[in-house]
Design a protein around this motif. Structure first.
Motif, PDB file in Angstrom:
ATOM      1  N   ALA A  68       0.822  -1.214   0.000  1.00 49.60           N
ATOM      2  CA  ALA A  68       0.000   0.000   0.000  1.00 49.60           C
ATOM      3  C   ALA A  68       0.855   1.263   0.000  1.00 49.60           C
ATOM      4  O   ALA A  68       0.387   2.344  -0.354  1.00 49.60           O
ATOM      5  N   CYS A  69       2.120   1.125   0.390  1.00 48.97           N
ATOM      6  CA  CYS A  69       3.015   2.284   0.458  1.00 48.97           C
ATOM      7  C   CYS A  69       3.733   2.556  -0.857  1.00 48.97           C
ATOM      8  O   CYS A  69       4.472   3.537  -0.967  1.00 48.97           O
ATOM      9  N   GLY A  70       3.536   1.688  -1.861  1.00 49.36           N
ATOM     10  CA  GLY A  70       4.167   1.924  -3.150  1.00 49.36           C
ATOM     11  C   GLY A  70       4.747   0.655  -3.734  1.00 49.36           C
ATOM     12  O   GLY A  70       4.811  -0.391  -3.071  1.00 49.36           O
ATOM     13  N   PRO A  71       5.198   0.721  -5.012  1.00 50.29           N
ATOM     14  CA  PRO A  71       5.751  -0.453  -5.690  1.00 50.29           C
ATOM     15  C   PRO A  71       7.030  -0.957  -5.030  1.00 50.29           C
ATOM     16  O   PRO A  71       7.701  -0.225  -4.293  1.00 50.29           O
ATOM     17  N   LEU A  72       7.389  -2.202  -5.325  1.00 53.17           N
ATOM     18  CA  LEU A  72       8.609  -2.800  -4.793  1.00 53.17           C
ATOM     19  C   LEU A  72       9.841  -1.975  -5.151  1.00 53.17           C
ATOM     20  O   LEU A  72      10.745  -1.802  -4.329  1.00 53.17           O
ATOM     21  N   TRP A  73       9.885  -1.458  -6.374  1.00 54.84           N
ATOM     22  CA  TRP A  73      11.057  -0.695  -6.792  1.00 54.84           C
ATOM     23  C   TRP A  73      11.226   0.561  -5.940  1.00 54.84           C
ATOM     24  O   TRP A  73      12.338   0.913  -5.549  1.00 54.84           O
ATOM     25  N   ASN A  74      10.149   1.243  -5.643  1.00 52.17           N
ATOM     26  CA  ASN A  74      10.243   2.438  -4.804  1.00 52.17           C
ATOM     27  C   ASN A  74      10.753   2.082  -3.406  1.00 52.17           C
ATOM     28  O   ASN A  74      11.541   2.826  -2.811  1.00 52.17           O
ATOM     29  N   TRP A  75      10.307   0.938  -2.890  1.00 54.03           N
ATOM     30  CA  TRP A  75      10.771   0.476  -1.581  1.00 54.03           C
ATOM     31  C   TRP A  75      12.275   0.214  -1.619  1.00 54.03           C
ATOM     32  O   TRP A  75      13.018   0.649  -0.730  1.00 54.03           O
ATOM     33  N   LEU A  76      12.741  -0.473  -2.653  1.00 55.58           N
ATOM     34  CA  LEU A  76      14.171  -0.746  -2.788  1.00 55.58           C
ATOM     35  C   LEU A  76      14.975   0.539  -2.972  1.00 55.58           C
ATOM     36  O   LEU A  76      16.068   0.684  -2.422  1.00 55.58           O
ATOM     37  N   CYS A  77      14.427   1.487  -3.723  1.00 50.64           N
ATOM     38  CA  CYS A  77      15.105   2.772  -3.913  1.00 50.64           C
ATOM     39  C   CYS A  77      15.301   3.483  -2.586  1.00 50.64           C
ATOM     40  O   CYS A  77      16.352   4.083  -2.339  1.00 50.64           O
ATOM     41  N   GLY A  78      14.283   3.450  -1.749  1.00 46.14           N
ATOM     42  CA  GLY A  78      14.402   4.097  -0.446  1.00 46.14           C
ATOM     43  C   GLY A  78      15.508   3.476   0.384  1.00 46.14           C
ATOM     44  O   GLY A  78      16.292   4.183   1.034  1.00 46.14           O
ATOM     45  N   ILE A  79      15.595   2.150   0.351  1.00 48.20           N
ATOM     46  CA  ILE A  79      16.655   1.470   1.093  1.00 48.20           C
ATOM     47  C   ILE A  79      18.019   1.811   0.502  1.00 48.20           C
ATOM     48  O   ILE A  79      18.979   2.096   1.229  1.00 48.20           O
ATOM     49  N   ALA A  80      18.117   1.805  -0.832  1.00 49.93           N
ATOM     50  CA  ALA A  80      19.391   2.118  -1.485  1.00 49.93           C
ATOM     51  C   ALA A  80      19.831   3.549  -1.179  1.00 49.93           C
ATOM     52  O   ALA A  80      21.008   3.810  -0.909  1.00 49.93           O
ATOM     53  N   ARG A  81      18.865   4.478  -1.202  1.00 54.70           N
ATOM     54  CA  ARG A  81      19.208   5.879  -0.936  1.00 54.70           C
ATOM     55  C   ARG A  81      19.723   6.049   0.496  1.00 54.70           C
ATOM     56  O   ARG A  81      20.675   6.807   0.738  1.00 54.70           O
ATOM     57  N   LEU A  82      19.132   5.350   1.439  1.00 58.33           N
ATOM     58  CA  LEU A  82      19.609   5.419   2.808  1.00 58.33           C
ATOM     59  C   LEU A  82      21.029   4.855   2.912  1.00 58.33           C
ATOM     60  O   LEU A  82      21.888   5.437   3.585  1.00 58.33           O
ATOM     61  N   GLN A  83      21.293   3.761   2.226  1.00 61.96           N
ATOM     62  CA  GLN A  83      22.628   3.171   2.270  1.00 61.96           C
ATOM     63  C   GLN A  83      23.664   4.075   1.611  1.00 61.96           C
ATOM     64  O   GLN A  83      24.815   4.151   2.060  1.00 61.96           O
ATOM     65  N   VAL A  84      23.264   4.789   0.566  1.00 61.92           N
ATOM     66  CA  VAL A  84      24.173   5.754  -0.061  1.00 61.92           C
ATOM     67  C   VAL A  84      24.500   6.881   0.916  1.00 61.92           C
ATOM     68  O   VAL A  84      25.652   7.299   1.055  1.00 61.92           O
ATOM     69  N   ALA A  85      23.475   7.384   1.602  1.00 62.39           N
ATOM     70  CA  ALA A  85      23.704   8.444   2.585  1.00 62.39           C
ATOM     71  C   ALA A  85      24.632   7.962   3.696  1.00 62.39           C
ATOM     72  O   ALA A  85      25.533   8.690   4.133  1.00 62.39           O
ATOM     73  N   LEU A  86      24.436   6.732   4.142  1.00 61.73           N
ATOM     74  CA  LEU A  86      25.314   6.166   5.173  1.00 61.73           C
ATOM     75  C   LEU A  86      26.735   6.017   4.646  1.00 61.73           C
ATOM     76  O   LEU A  86      27.710   6.215   5.382  1.00 61.73           O
ATOM     77  N   HIS A  87      26.858   5.685   3.377  1.00 60.66           N
ATOM     78  CA  HIS A  87      28.180   5.560   2.753  1.00 60.66           C
ATOM     79  C   HIS A  87      28.894   6.907   2.746  1.00 60.66           C
ATOM     80  O   HIS A  87      30.069   7.010   3.113  1.00 60.66           O
TER      81      HIS A  87
END
Length: 207
Positions: A68-87
């Motif tokens: 309900a919060c959005g497509p799988l790709w958007n969910w993965l993008c959010g996780i990837a963006r957080l990992q980039v910020a942590l990097h």
């Protein structure tokens, strides 16, 4: 991944089924790699590390995915963006911009006109390593929906109608969100280019 398969994978992720995780990985691993490479830069070692952390984080949180919060790709993008910020935070990459006033000051007016849309991009400035790194940092700092949309549209060249279909919305809504995303990018870019980079990159909105 079609809508029916996406629903099956989402159900499998919530149920903790290994086959659902394998299907997710097969469908999106290459796309995650390209997405991370756009933000992190050309270092293959860095990209590999961030992609690995992204997929591990996705595996750990798979049961919490809510379609309900959005497509799988958007969910993965959010996780990837957080990992980039942590990097970026781990490498303290923001230190590279403490002297930004020095290398951007002579061009600040041109940059402002470009970001306002009143002047063509200044290629002599945008091709410099410092500016490229700054653009990547800004994209990583933006809210997930803005950073992903700008990356898809301006780095990957995805057409508005494709973005609308991918996100199950209208072209008008995509154009409206693009305008807001460009403004958020402009604000963050100009702020970071003024060398006030004491704070580490944060996941979320810009002031």
């Amino acid at each position: 991944m079609d809508e029916h398969l996406a629903r099956e994978v989402a159900r499998g992720l919530r149920d903790g089924r290994p086959d659902a995780w394998r299907a997710l990985y097969d469908a999106f691993a290459e796309r995650v790699w390209c997405f991370v490479a756009r933000l992190v830069g050309p270092s293959s070692a860095d990209v590999a590390d961030v992609v690995q952390e992204t997929m591990l984080a996705a595996a750990r949180s798979a049961r919490t995915y809510d379609p309900a919060c959005g497509p799988l790709w958007n969910w993965l993008c959010g996780i990837a963006r957080l990992q980039v910020a942590l990097h970026f935070r781990k490498l303290k990459r923001q230190d590279r911009f403490k002297s930004a006033d020095g290398w951007l000051a002579p061009h600040r007016d041109r940059l402002a006109r470009w970001l306002d849309g009143s002047e063509d991009p200044p290629p002599d400035l945008l091709e410099t390593g410092e500016t490229i790194a700054l653009v990547r940092l800004v994209l990583a700092e933006l809210p997930d929906e803005y950073g992903t949309l700008l990356t898809d549209k301006y780095l990957d060249g995805v057409a508005v109608e494709q973005l609308a279909a991918r996100n199950q919305t209208t072209e008008t809504a995509v154009r409206s969100k693009l305008a807001r995303a460009r403004e958020a990018f402009r604000t963050a870019f100009l702020r970071l280019s003024h060398s006030s980079t004491d704070a580490e990159p944060q996941r979320g909105g810009v002031p």
